[in-house]
Design an enzyme around this catalytic site. Structure first.
Site, short mmCIF file in Angstrom:
data_model
loop_
_atom_site.label_atom_id
_atom_site.label_comp_id
_atom_site.label_asym_id
_atom_site.label_seq_id
_atom_site.Cartn_x
_atom_site.Cartn_y
_atom_site.Cartn_z
N HIS A 1 -6.03 -0.50 1.70
CA HIS A 1 -6.89 -0.47 0.28
C HIS A 1 -8.08 -1.09 0.11
CE1 HIS A 1 -4.90 -3.77 -2.43
NE2 HIS A 1 -5.26 -4.42 -1.34
N CYS B 1 -11.45 -8.62 -1.82
CA CYS B 1 -10.50 -7.48 -1.84
C CYS B 1 -11.32 -6.19 -2.08
CB CYS B 1 -9.56 -7.68 -3.04
SG CYS B 1 -8.20 -8.96 -2.69
N HIS C 1 -9.27 -3.41 3.54
CA HIS C 1 -8.34 -4.38 4.43
C HIS C 1 -6.66 -3.66 4.14
CE1 HIS C 1 -8.12 -5.55 0.02
NE2 HIS C 1 -6.89 -6.14 0.45
N HIS D 1 -2.38 -4.43 4.00
CA HIS D 1 -1.25 -5.26 3.95
C HIS D 1 0.17 -4.65 4.46
CE1 HIS D 1 -3.46 -7.80 0.91
NE2 HIS D 1 -3.76 -6.58 0.44
N HIS E 1 1.15 3.96 5.93
CA HIS E 1 -0.13 4.13 6.89
C HIS E 1 -1.12 5.07 6.23
CE1 HIS E 1 2.05 1.90 9.96
NE2 HIS E 1 1.35 1.96 10.60
N GLU F 1 2.38 -8.45 -1.36
CA GLU F 1 1.13 -7.79 -0.43
C GLU F 1 1.16 -8.96 0.60
OE1 GLU F 1 -2.93 -8.61 -2.62
OE2 GLU F 1 -1.85 -6.95 -3.18
ZN LIG Z 1 -5.47 -6.22 -0.90
#
Ligand SMILES: [Zn+2]
Length: 125
Positions: free
Chosen positions: A15, A23, A27, A29, A69, A113
């Protein structure tokens, strides 16, 4: 008196969070999600079960199945809201409540996360 029953599930997703420092960059998680359900004493059946943990496990996995995914920003639930853990927790809560029906009440949904970052959502009422 009541029981709290909890199950955990996980999913991996990517996301971006526009306006939130680094952020903003793409990237991912390995998200961890815990669904906690409240069942009243009176809900315990003759087998000794209030909410079947196997059913709860299925519900938790179903709540995040479409996130697995994926690039979360592209998904329908996030078309108009950011892909923050706060919103993920609220969406899971709404879905779990619908899937649970009369079996129990969602007490809270927790989303990690990262191992040391957790958001807890508690529905009103
Ligand atoms: Zn994040």
């Amino acid at each position: 008196m009541a029981f709290l029953l909890a199950v955990e599930t996980r999913f991996a997703a990517a996301h971006t969070l526009p306006g939130v420092g680094m952020c903003e960059r793409l990237h991912g998680h390995n998200y961890r999600v815990r669904l906690t359900v409240r069942a009243e004493d009176s809900a315990v059946d003759p087998r000794g079960i209030s909410v079947d943990l196997g059913d709860l496990d299925t519900i938790a996995r179903e709540c995040v199945a479409d996130f697995e995914h994926q690039y979360l920003n592209d998904l329908e639930p996030f078309k108009k809201i950011p892909t923050s853990s706060e919103h993920i927790a609220r969406i899971v809560c709404t879905r779990a409540a619908r899937l649970l029906g009369a079996k129990g009440r969602v007490e809270q949904v927790e989303v990690w996360e990262q191992p040391h970052y957790r958001v807890t959502y508690r529905p009103a009422g």
